[in-house]
Design a protein around this motif. Structure first.
Motif, PDB file in Angstrom:
ATOM      1  N   LEU A  21     -11.551   9.535   6.732  1.00  0.00           N
ATOM      2  CA  LEU A  21     -11.486   8.082   6.818  1.00  0.00           C
ATOM      3  C   LEU A  21     -10.046   7.663   6.539  1.00  0.00           C
ATOM      4  CD1 LEU A  21     -14.703   7.163   4.817  1.00  0.00           C
ATOM      5  CD2 LEU A  21     -14.444   7.340   7.287  1.00  0.00           C
ATOM      6  N   GLU A  22      -9.402   7.113   7.527  1.00  0.00           N
ATOM      7  CA  GLU A  22      -8.020   6.677   7.373  1.00  0.00           C
ATOM      8  C   GLU A  22      -8.000   5.157   7.325  1.00  0.00           C
ATOM      9  OE1 GLU A  22      -5.503   8.547  10.277  1.00  0.00           O
ATOM     10  OE2 GLU A  22      -6.355  10.520   9.846  1.00  0.00           O
ATOM     11  N   VAL A  23      -7.685   4.645   6.156  1.00  0.00           N
ATOM     12  CA  VAL A  23      -7.694   3.200   5.929  1.00  0.00           C
ATOM     13  C   VAL A  23      -6.294   2.792   5.484  1.00  0.00           C
ATOM     14  CG1 VAL A  23      -8.753   1.317   4.629  1.00  0.00           C
ATOM     15  CG2 VAL A  23     -10.111   3.338   5.204  1.00  0.00           C
ATOM     16  N   PRO A  24      -5.702   1.806   6.157  1.00  0.00           N
ATOM     17  CA  PRO A  24      -4.360   1.355   5.745  1.00  0.00           C
ATOM     18  C   PRO A  24      -4.362   0.862   4.302  1.00  0.00           C
ATOM     19  CG  PRO A  24      -4.967   0.411   7.878  1.00  0.00           C
ATOM     20  CD  PRO A  24      -6.198   1.076   7.329  1.00  0.00           C
ATOM     21  N   ASP A  25      -3.256   1.104   3.601  1.00  0.00           N
ATOM     22  CA  ASP A  25      -3.131   0.666   2.210  1.00  0.00           C
ATOM     23  C   ASP A  25      -3.374  -0.828   2.052  1.00  0.00           C
ATOM     24  OD1 ASP A  25      -2.562   3.290   1.620  1.00  0.00           O
ATOM     25  OD2 ASP A  25      -0.497   2.926   0.983  1.00  0.00           O
ATOM     26  N   ALA A  26      -2.953  -1.614   3.032  1.00  0.00           N
ATOM     27  CA  ALA A  26      -3.140  -3.070   2.937  1.00  0.00           C
ATOM     28  C   ALA A  26      -4.619  -3.433   2.912  1.00  0.00           C
ATOM     29  CB  ALA A  26      -2.445  -3.766   4.101  1.00  0.00           C
ATOM     30  N   VAL A  27      -5.427  -2.721   3.668  1.00  0.00           N
ATOM     31  CA  VAL A  27      -6.875  -2.982   3.691  1.00  0.00           C
ATOM     32  C   VAL A  27      -7.489  -2.573   2.353  1.00  0.00           C
ATOM     33  CG1 VAL A  27      -9.066  -2.358   4.787  1.00  0.00           C
ATOM     34  CG2 VAL A  27      -7.042  -2.791   6.194  1.00  0.00           C
ATOM     35  N   ASP A  80      -8.493  -2.243 -10.880  1.00  0.00           N
ATOM     36  CA  ASP A  80      -8.604  -3.009  -9.637  1.00  0.00           C
ATOM     37  C   ASP A  80      -7.462  -4.009  -9.469  1.00  0.00           C
ATOM     38  OD1 ASP A  80     -10.867  -1.685  -8.870  1.00  0.00           O
ATOM     39  OD2 ASP A  80     -12.253  -3.324  -9.264  1.00  0.00           O
ATOM     40  N   THR A  81      -6.448  -3.929 -10.302  1.00  0.00           N
ATOM     41  CA  THR A  81      -5.303  -4.825 -10.163  1.00  0.00           C
ATOM     42  C   THR A  81      -4.317  -4.229  -9.161  1.00  0.00           C
ATOM     43  OG1 THR A  81      -4.036  -3.769 -11.922  1.00  0.00           O
ATOM     44  CG2 THR A  81      -5.525  -5.586 -12.564  1.00  0.00           C
ATOM     45  N   GLU A  82      -3.480  -5.072  -8.600  1.00  0.00           N
ATOM     46  CA  GLU A  82      -2.509  -4.600  -7.612  1.00  0.00           C
ATOM     47  C   GLU A  82      -1.538  -3.587  -8.211  1.00  0.00           C
ATOM     48  OE1 GLU A  82       0.038  -6.429  -3.910  1.00  0.00           O
ATOM     49  OE2 GLU A  82      -1.283  -7.717  -5.087  1.00  0.00           O
ATOM     50  N   GLU A  83      -1.123  -3.798  -9.456  1.00  0.00           N
ATOM     51  CA  GLU A  83      -0.203  -2.867 -10.099  1.00  0.00           C
ATOM     52  C   GLU A  83      -0.844  -1.487 -10.266  1.00  0.00           C
ATOM     53  OE1 GLU A  83      -1.089  -5.906 -11.604  1.00  0.00           O
ATOM     54  OE2 GLU A  83       0.581  -6.895 -10.601  1.00  0.00           O
ATOM     55  N   ALA A  84      -2.077  -1.460 -10.745  1.00  0.00           N
ATOM     56  CA  ALA A  84      -2.776  -0.186 -10.947  1.00  0.00           C
ATOM     57  C   ALA A  84      -3.035   0.500  -9.608  1.00  0.00           C
ATOM     58  CB  ALA A  84      -4.090  -0.418 -11.691  1.00  0.00           C
ATOM     59  N   LEU A  85      -3.379  -0.283  -8.598  1.00  0.00           N
ATOM     60  CA  LEU A  85      -3.671   0.304  -7.287  1.00  0.00           C
ATOM     61  C   LEU A  85      -2.421   0.935  -6.682  1.00  0.00           C
ATOM     62  CD1 LEU A  85      -5.715   0.921  -5.110  1.00  0.00           C
ATOM     63  CD2 LEU A  85      -5.200  -1.307  -4.096  1.00  0.00           C
ATOM     64  N   LYS A  86      -1.268   0.309  -6.869  1.00  0.00           N
ATOM     65  CA  LYS A  86      -0.020   0.898  -6.356  1.00  0.00           C
ATOM     66  C   LYS A  86       0.189   2.285  -6.942  1.00  0.00           C
ATOM     67  CE  LYS A  86       2.436  -3.394  -5.446  1.00  0.00           C
ATOM     68  NZ  LYS A  86       3.530  -4.277  -5.842  1.00  0.00           N
ATOM     69  N   THR A  87      -0.071   2.439  -8.227  1.00  0.00           N
ATOM     70  CA  THR A  87       0.067   3.737  -8.887  1.00  0.00           C
ATOM     71  C   THR A  87      -0.950   4.728  -8.335  1.00  0.00           C
ATOM     72  OG1 THR A  87       0.847   2.648 -10.893  1.00  0.00           O
ATOM     73  CG2 THR A  87       0.036   4.905 -11.129  1.00  0.00           C
ATOM     74  N   ARG A  88      -2.189   4.283  -8.171  1.00  0.00           N
ATOM     75  CA  ARG A  88      -3.240   5.155  -7.638  1.00  0.00           C
ATOM     76  C   ARG A  88      -2.906   5.601  -6.223  1.00  0.00           C
ATOM     77  NH1 ARG A  88      -8.430   1.550  -8.467  1.00  0.00           N
ATOM     78  NH2 ARG A  88      -9.450   3.212  -7.308  1.00  0.00           N
ATOM     79  N   LEU A  89      -2.450   4.681  -5.381  1.00  0.00           N
ATOM     80  CA  LEU A  89      -2.120   5.027  -4.002  1.00  0.00           C
ATOM     81  C   LEU A  89      -0.910   5.950  -3.924  1.00  0.00           C
ATOM     82  CD1 LEU A  89      -2.782   1.649  -2.163  1.00  0.00           C
ATOM     83  CD2 LEU A  89      -4.106   3.762  -1.988  1.00  0.00           C
ATOM     84  N   GLY A  91      -0.045   8.190  -6.108  1.00  0.00           N
ATOM     85  CA  GLY A  91      -0.555   9.512  -6.463  1.00  0.00           C
ATOM     86  C   GLY A  91      -1.347  10.134  -5.332  1.00  0.00           C
ATOM     87  N   TYR A  92      -2.156   9.327  -4.672  1.00  0.00           N
ATOM     88  CA  TYR A  92      -2.938   9.820  -3.529  1.00  0.00           C
ATOM     89  C   TYR A  92      -2.015  10.319  -2.418  1.00  0.00           C
ATOM     90  CZ  TYR A  92      -5.756   9.766   0.675  1.00  0.00           C
ATOM     91  OH  TYR A  92      -6.356  10.111   1.869  1.00  0.00           O
ATOM     92  N   HIS A  93      -1.037   9.523  -2.066  1.00  0.00           N
ATOM     93  CA  HIS A  93      -0.133   9.909  -0.979  1.00  0.00           C
ATOM     94  C   HIS A  93       0.713  11.133  -1.344  1.00  0.00           C
ATOM     95  CE1 HIS A  93      -1.193   6.672   1.669  1.00  0.00           C
ATOM     96  NE2 HIS A  93      -0.949   5.762   0.735  1.00  0.00           N
ATOM     97  N   ALA A  94       1.075  11.254  -2.604  1.00  0.00           N
ATOM     98  CA  ALA A  94       1.906  12.377  -3.031  1.00  0.00           C
ATOM     99  C   ALA A  94       1.117  13.684  -3.200  1.00  0.00           C
ATOM    100  CB  ALA A  94       2.607  12.033  -4.347  1.00  0.00           C
ATOM    101  N   GLN A  95      -0.155  13.577  -3.602  1.00  0.00           N
ATOM    102  CA  GLN A  95      -0.886  14.780  -3.989  1.00  0.00           C
ATOM    103  C   GLN A  95      -2.098  15.113  -3.137  1.00  0.00           C
ATOM    104  OE1 GLN A  95      -1.881  14.114  -8.085  1.00  0.00           O
ATOM    105  NE2 GLN A  95       0.232  13.846  -8.700  1.00  0.00           N
ATOM    106  N   THR A  96      -2.650  14.139  -2.419  1.00  0.00           N
ATOM    107  CA  THR A  96      -3.956  14.366  -1.785  1.00  0.00           C
ATOM    108  C   THR A  96      -3.934  14.304  -0.260  1.00  0.00           C
ATOM    109  OG1 THR A  96      -4.956  13.375  -3.722  1.00  0.00           O
ATOM    110  CG2 THR A  96      -6.365  13.647  -1.822  1.00  0.00           C
ATOM    111  N   VAL A  97      -3.134  13.438   0.304  1.00  0.00           N
ATOM    112  CA  VAL A  97      -3.137  13.242   1.760  1.00  0.00           C
ATOM    113  C   VAL A  97      -2.965  14.579   2.454  1.00  0.00           C
ATOM    114  CG1 VAL A  97      -1.903  12.205   3.709  1.00  0.00           C
ATOM    115  CG2 VAL A  97      -2.303  10.879   1.657  1.00  0.00           C
ATOM    116  N   PRO A  98      -3.843  14.874   3.425  1.00  0.00           N
ATOM    117  CA  PRO A  98      -3.710  16.148   4.159  1.00  0.00           C
ATOM    118  C   PRO A  98      -2.426  16.214   4.967  1.00  0.00           C
ATOM    119  CG  PRO A  98      -5.748  14.990   4.782  1.00  0.00           C
ATOM    120  CD  PRO A  98      -4.985  14.113   3.848  1.00  0.00           C
TER     121      PRO A  98
END
Length: 98
Positions: A21-27, A80-89, A91-98
């Motif tokens: 499932l590829e969902v843009p960060d903005a969505v 669920d705040t924008e600041e926390a989500l930026k950190t989560r994303l 990490g996802y892009h750096a460590q998880t994205v195939p």
């Protein structure tokens, strides 16, 4: 993935397909940062997709996001705040994205 393969192998099964499932960060930001909950009951709302009646077109805030049944203030989870989500994303892009 190796543990999943081992568990499935014990049962004589294997993974035959994978869905990505590829969902843009903005969505993701719109969906996640718009979530609000009534802590006592667990009722959930979304500022855009399922707003409480109290929002009435105003910007979402503790004052405008009130539970439809009790009138009590809704809350957002800390992650669920924008600041926390930026950190989560990040990490996802750096460590998880195939």
């Amino acid at each position: 993935a190796k543990m999943l393969d081992a568990c499935l192998a014990e049962k004589g099964e294997c993974v035959n397909a994978v869905v990505a499932l590829e969902v843009p960060d903005a969505v993701l930001t719109e969906r996640i940062c718009g979530r609000w909950v009534h802590k006592a009951s667990g009722r959930s709302y979304h500022a855009k997709f399922a707003p409480p009646k109290s929002l009435g077109g105003a910007a979402p805030s503790v004052e405008t996001m009130l539970d439809d049944e009790t009138g009590e203030a809704l809350m957002q989870r800390a992650d669920d705040t924008e600041e926390a989500l930026k950190t989560r994303l990040a990490g996802y892009h750096a460590q998880t994205v195939p």
